[in-house]
Design an enzyme around this catalytic site. Structure first.
Site, PDB file in Angstrom:
ATOM      1  N   ASP A   7       0.874  -1.168   0.000  1.00 22.94           N
ATOM      2  CA  ASP A   7       0.000   0.000   0.000  1.00 22.94           C
ATOM      3  C   ASP A   7       0.912   1.219   0.000  1.00 22.94           C
ATOM      4  OD1 ASP A   7      -2.257   1.686   0.259  1.00 22.94           O
ATOM      5  OD2 ASP A   7      -1.999   1.728   2.435  1.00 22.94           O
ATOM      6  N   GLU A  66      -1.700  -1.516  -4.696  1.00 17.12           N
ATOM      7  CA  GLU A  66      -2.924  -0.745  -4.844  1.00 17.12           C
ATOM      8  C   GLU A  66      -2.689   0.395  -5.835  1.00 17.12           C
ATOM      9  OE1 GLU A  66      -5.092   1.938  -1.691  1.00 17.12           O
ATOM     10  OE2 GLU A  66      -5.468  -0.182  -1.227  1.00 17.12           O
ATOM     11  N   ASP A 138      -2.239   0.543   7.461  1.00 15.88           N
ATOM     12  CA  ASP A 138      -1.406   0.458   6.267  1.00 15.88           C
ATOM     13  C   ASP A 138      -1.052  -0.987   5.939  1.00 15.88           C
ATOM     14  OD1 ASP A 138      -1.185   3.300   5.809  1.00 15.88           O
ATOM     15  OD2 ASP A 138       0.223   3.379   7.479  1.00 15.88           O
TER      16      ASP A 138
END
Length: 163
Positions: A7, A66, A138
């Site tokens: 991420d 992502e 996260d």
């Protein structure tokens, strides 16, 4: 199969490494890298170093990242794009296949709704990975990316995870 989920962020980058054997998932490592300093170049260098160390230590078969989600701040989007560039380059350096999923696709895969809330995602990820407690945000986002990739793999890609 060992999957590295990431991420990306310019201040904090979440990561998770999961092993998948059929439908059984195990979280090997998860956390976040705090990138410090006012200079963006220095933070990107730190990100590169952290990624290199993790890849060398865990030797993932694939990576899932992502995609950029932009609300209203173009400056944030540019910084996020720079962090993603470091990640993409670092993965290519080790010849790790990259897969990208939108936040909505990850949420849809994990929770059944592309509009799932963070707490729903955290709860589902904790259950899917059979963890004693929820991952920090996260790290959970990174684990979600890895799980999403696992769920979208054709069966022919499965093999026994590295030990």
């Amino acid at each position: 199969m060992r999957i590295l989920g990431i991420d990306p962020g310019s201040r904090f980058t979440g990561y998770a490494v999961i092993d998948a054997q059929g439908s059984r998932l195990q979280c090997l490592q998860a956390g976040r890298w705090a990138l410090s300093g006012a200079d963006m170049g220095q933070r990107l260098f730190q990100l590169h170093e952290h990624l290199q160390q993790l890849v060398q230590q865990t030797r993932p078969d694939a990576a899932s990242v992502e995609t950029v989600f932009v609300k209203l701040n173009p400056s944030s989007a540019i910084k996020l794009g720079q962090a993603r560039g470091v990640i993409l380059c670092g993965l290519a350096q080790h010849d790790i296949p990259l897969n990208e999923y939108s936040p909505a696709k990850i949420k849809q895969t994990i929770c059944g709704s592309g509009r799932a809330e963070k707490d729903q995602m955290g709860w589902m990820i904790q259950r899917l990975l059979n963890l004693p407690e929820a991952l920090p945000e996260d790290a959970a986002d990174a684990a979600g990316a890895a799980i999403c990739h696992h769920q979208h793999l054709p069966a022919k890609h499965y093999r026994i995870a590295k030990t």
